[in-house]
Scaffold this motif. Structure first.
Motif, PDB file in Angstrom:
ATOM      1  N   LEU A 172       0.825  -1.210   0.000  1.00  0.00           N
ATOM      2  CA  LEU A 172       0.000   0.000   0.000  1.00  0.00           C
ATOM      3  C   LEU A 172       0.857   1.257   0.000  1.00  0.00           C
ATOM      4  CD1 LEU A 172      -2.899  -0.927   2.461  1.00  0.00           C
ATOM      5  CD2 LEU A 172      -3.093  -0.474   0.010  1.00  0.00           C
ATOM      6  N   GLU A 173       1.943   1.237   0.774  1.00  0.00           N
ATOM      7  CA  GLU A 173       2.838   2.396   0.823  1.00  0.00           C
ATOM      8  C   GLU A 173       3.458   2.654  -0.550  1.00  0.00           C
ATOM      9  OE1 GLU A 173       5.563   1.346   3.938  1.00  0.00           O
ATOM     10  OE2 GLU A 173       4.441   2.479   5.449  1.00  0.00           O
ATOM     11  N   VAL A 174       3.868   1.571  -1.202  1.00  0.00           N
ATOM     12  CA  VAL A 174       4.439   1.719  -2.547  1.00  0.00           C
ATOM     13  C   VAL A 174       3.379   2.229  -3.514  1.00  0.00           C
ATOM     14  CG1 VAL A 174       5.430   0.476  -4.504  1.00  0.00           C
ATOM     15  CG2 VAL A 174       6.217  -0.032  -2.185  1.00  0.00           C
ATOM     16  N   LEU A 175       2.167   1.676  -3.433  1.00  0.00           N
ATOM     17  CA  LEU A 175       1.081   2.088  -4.329  1.00  0.00           C
ATOM     18  C   LEU A 175       0.753   3.566  -4.154  1.00  0.00           C
ATOM     19  CD1 LEU A 175      -1.188   1.460  -6.341  1.00  0.00           C
ATOM     20  CD2 LEU A 175      -2.612   0.791  -4.389  1.00  0.00           C
ATOM     21  N   PHE A 176       0.561   3.988  -2.910  1.00  0.00           N
ATOM     22  CA  PHE A 176       0.226   5.397  -2.666  1.00  0.00           C
ATOM     23  C   PHE A 176       1.375   6.308  -3.080  1.00  0.00           C
ATOM     24  CE2 PHE A 176      -2.805   3.868   0.835  1.00  0.00           C
ATOM     25  CZ  PHE A 176      -3.892   3.928  -0.026  1.00  0.00           C
ATOM     26  N   GLY A 177       2.608   5.832  -2.910  1.00  0.00           N
ATOM     27  CA  GLY A 177       3.766   6.624  -3.323  1.00  0.00           C
ATOM     28  C   GLY A 177       3.810   6.807  -4.837  1.00  0.00           C
ATOM     29  N   VAL A 178       3.545   5.741  -5.567  1.00  0.00           N
ATOM     30  CA  VAL A 178       3.552   5.812  -7.028  1.00  0.00           C
ATOM     31  C   VAL A 178       2.412   6.706  -7.531  1.00  0.00           C
ATOM     32  CG1 VAL A 178       3.208   4.474  -9.143  1.00  0.00           C
ATOM     33  CG2 VAL A 178       4.684   3.583  -7.333  1.00  0.00           C
ATOM     34  N   LEU A 179       1.231   6.553  -6.930  1.00  0.00           N
ATOM     35  CA  LEU A 179       0.091   7.384  -7.330  1.00  0.00           C
ATOM     36  C   LEU A 179       0.359   8.855  -7.016  1.00  0.00           C
ATOM     37  CD1 LEU A 179      -2.945   5.189  -6.189  1.00  0.00           C
ATOM     38  CD2 LEU A 179      -1.999   5.428  -8.481  1.00  0.00           C
ATOM     39  N   ALA A 180       0.963   9.115  -5.857  1.00  0.00           N
ATOM     40  CA  ALA A 180       1.300  10.495  -5.498  1.00  0.00           C
ATOM     41  C   ALA A 180       2.281  11.087  -6.500  1.00  0.00           C
ATOM     42  CB  ALA A 180       1.887  10.537  -4.080  1.00  0.00           C
ATOM     43  N   LEU A 181       3.277  10.292  -6.904  1.00  0.00           N
ATOM     44  CA  LEU A 181       4.260  10.750  -7.879  1.00  0.00           C
ATOM     45  C   LEU A 181       3.591  11.087  -9.213  1.00  0.00           C
ATOM     46  CD1 LEU A 181       7.240  11.246  -8.541  1.00  0.00           C
ATOM     47  CD2 LEU A 181       7.422   8.830  -9.199  1.00  0.00           C
ATOM     48  N   ALA A 182       2.609  10.279  -9.599  1.00  0.00           N
ATOM     49  CA  ALA A 182       1.893  10.536 -10.849  1.00  0.00           C
ATOM     50  C   ALA A 182       1.144  11.866 -10.790  1.00  0.00           C
ATOM     51  CB  ALA A 182       0.918   9.392 -11.136  1.00  0.00           C
ATOM     52  N   PHE A 183       0.450  12.108  -9.684  1.00  0.00           N
ATOM     53  CA  PHE A 183      -0.295  13.364  -9.559  1.00  0.00           C
ATOM     54  C   PHE A 183       0.636  14.563  -9.439  1.00  0.00           C
ATOM     55  CE2 PHE A 183      -3.846  10.570  -8.227  1.00  0.00           C
ATOM     56  CZ  PHE A 183      -4.838  11.092  -9.046  1.00  0.00           C
ATOM     57  N   LEU A 184       1.724  14.407  -8.730  1.00  0.00           N
ATOM     58  CA  LEU A 184       2.649  15.527  -8.551  1.00  0.00           C
ATOM     59  C   LEU A 184       3.391  15.860  -9.842  1.00  0.00           C
ATOM     60  CD1 LEU A 184       4.131  14.592  -5.056  1.00  0.00           C
ATOM     61  CD2 LEU A 184       2.612  16.506  -5.549  1.00  0.00           C
ATOM     62  N   SER A 185       3.695  14.834 -10.639  1.00  0.00           N
ATOM     63  CA  SER A 185       4.453  15.046 -11.868  1.00  0.00           C
ATOM     64  C   SER A 185       3.551  15.378 -13.067  1.00  0.00           C
ATOM     65  CB  SER A 185       5.285  13.802 -12.192  1.00  0.00           C
ATOM     66  OG  SER A 185       4.439  12.696 -12.505  1.00  0.00           O
ATOM     67  N   GLY A 186       2.271  15.012 -12.960  1.00  0.00           N
ATOM     68  CA  GLY A 186       1.358  15.236 -14.079  1.00  0.00           C
ATOM     69  C   GLY A 186       1.396  14.132 -15.121  1.00  0.00           C
ATOM     70  N   TRP A 187       2.089  13.036 -14.853  1.00  0.00           N
ATOM     71  CA  TRP A 187       2.180  11.912 -15.781  1.00  0.00           C
ATOM     72  C   TRP A 187       1.143  10.851 -15.426  1.00  0.00           C
ATOM     73  CZ3 TRP A 187       7.872  10.401 -17.313  1.00  0.00           C
ATOM     74  CH2 TRP A 187       8.509  11.536 -17.847  1.00  0.00           C
ATOM     75  N   TYR A 188       0.528  10.262 -16.457  1.00  0.00           N
ATOM     76  CA  TYR A 188      -0.420   9.150 -16.291  1.00  0.00           C
ATOM     77  C   TYR A 188      -1.519   9.476 -15.272  1.00  0.00           C
ATOM     78  CZ  TYR A 188       3.408   6.720 -18.617  1.00  0.00           C
ATOM     79  OH  TYR A 188       4.395   6.354 -19.501  1.00  0.00           O
ATOM     80  N   ILE A 189      -2.044  10.703 -15.326  1.00  0.00           N
ATOM     81  CA  ILE A 189      -3.052  11.138 -14.373  1.00  0.00           C
ATOM     82  C   ILE A 189      -4.300  10.260 -14.454  1.00  0.00           C
ATOM     83  CG2 ILE A 189      -4.643  13.004 -13.764  1.00  0.00           C
ATOM     84  CD1 ILE A 189      -1.828  13.509 -12.857  1.00  0.00           C
ATOM     85  N   ARG A 190      -4.746  10.008 -15.677  1.00  0.00           N
ATOM     86  CA  ARG A 190      -5.982   9.238 -15.824  1.00  0.00           C
ATOM     87  C   ARG A 190      -5.821   7.816 -15.307  1.00  0.00           C
ATOM     88  NH1 ARG A 190      -9.828   9.339 -21.208  1.00  0.00           N
ATOM     89  NH2 ARG A 190     -11.573   8.189 -20.313  1.00  0.00           N
TER      90      ARG A 190
END
Length: 246
Positions: A172-190
């Motif tokens: 879960l920590e890895v998942l939330f970290g990856v999702l956070a990185l996506a939102f912060l970077s603007g990549w693969y938002i959808r």
């Protein structure tokens, strides 16, 4: 009867997300009123001084009403974001009620995510091109919220209530970290929003929904926890919009 097409399904999910997000203000005001009524017995103060509290709730209901009826939805979504930002800031600086640091993180990160949802997801109502600045800012707020979901108290709740123990916690920590990185970077938002749209209802049901744990073990006021659940449901609505409309 023919099965609904993919386009129709996505449109339905987007409209469902918009329905949830636009009604957030009503639940937030109701749960706040119930919370302050709960505090009345112990003579504890509301988060915001009473004269300003009425103005704050009036603004929230006004924005939610106009969004719900489809009147200038884009503008009132931004207005709702501003109202919630001012309300959250006022309760933070006012310090009329003492909250533990961990609870402040839960409360303010969710408020920030709702603000981001109104700024980013609320533009599903657009009739003009999207504002790139609102897009990027809203995405960052959602990313910050995901980072805060890895707090110590959240990890303890995951271990206690989700099957798999430390292994599931790490995933879960890895998942939330990856999702956070996506939102912060603007990549693969959808794509990130689609994954979060699947995970978030489980968090609401298994973690937030365990009222006995938060109220009895962590001493969170009942209606404050209900308010936090409402925040996560509102965030889910925003995520649905992003997952389908992007």
């Amino acid at each position: 009867m023919a099965a609904p097409s993919r386009k129709q399904t996505l449109r339905f999910l987007s409209q469902l997300g918009a329905f949830i997000l636009t009604r957030f203000g009503f639940w937030n005001c109701f749960s706040m009123l119930m919370l302050f009524a709960e505090r009345a017995d112990s003579k504890r103060k509301p988060d915001i001084p009473v004269p300003y509290l009425y103005v704050d709730m009036g603004a929230a209901v006004l924005c939610a009403s106009f969004m719900s009826f489809g009147v200038k939805r884009r503008w009132f979504a931004v207005g709702a974001a501003i109202q919630l930002a001012v309300s959250t800031y006022a309760s933070y600086v006012g310090e009329q009620v003492h909250y533990g640091d961990w609870l402040k993180v839960r409360m303010y990160s969710r408020a920030l995510a709702i603000i981001g949802g109104f700024m980013r997801g609320g533009e599903v109502y657009r009739q003009k091109a999207r504002s790139r600045s609102l897009q990027s800012t809203g995405q960052v707020f959602l990313g910050v919220y995901l980072i805060c979901m890895n707090s110590k108290e959240d990890r303890m709740a995951y271990v206690e209530h989700i099957v798999g123990g430390e292994i599931m916690l790490t995933l879960l920590e890895v998942l939330f970290g990856v999702l956070a990185l996506a939102f912060l970077s603007g990549w693969y938002i959808r794509l990130a929003a689609q994954v979060l749209a699947v995970v978030l209802p489980l968090v609401i049901l298994l973690i937030d929904g365990n009222l006995g744990y938060w109220h009895n073990s962590r001493k969170v006021e009942f209606w404050n926890q209900m308010k936090l659940i409402g925040h996560n449901v509102g965030i889910f609505g925003a995520v649905l919009i992003l997952a389908t409309d992007g």
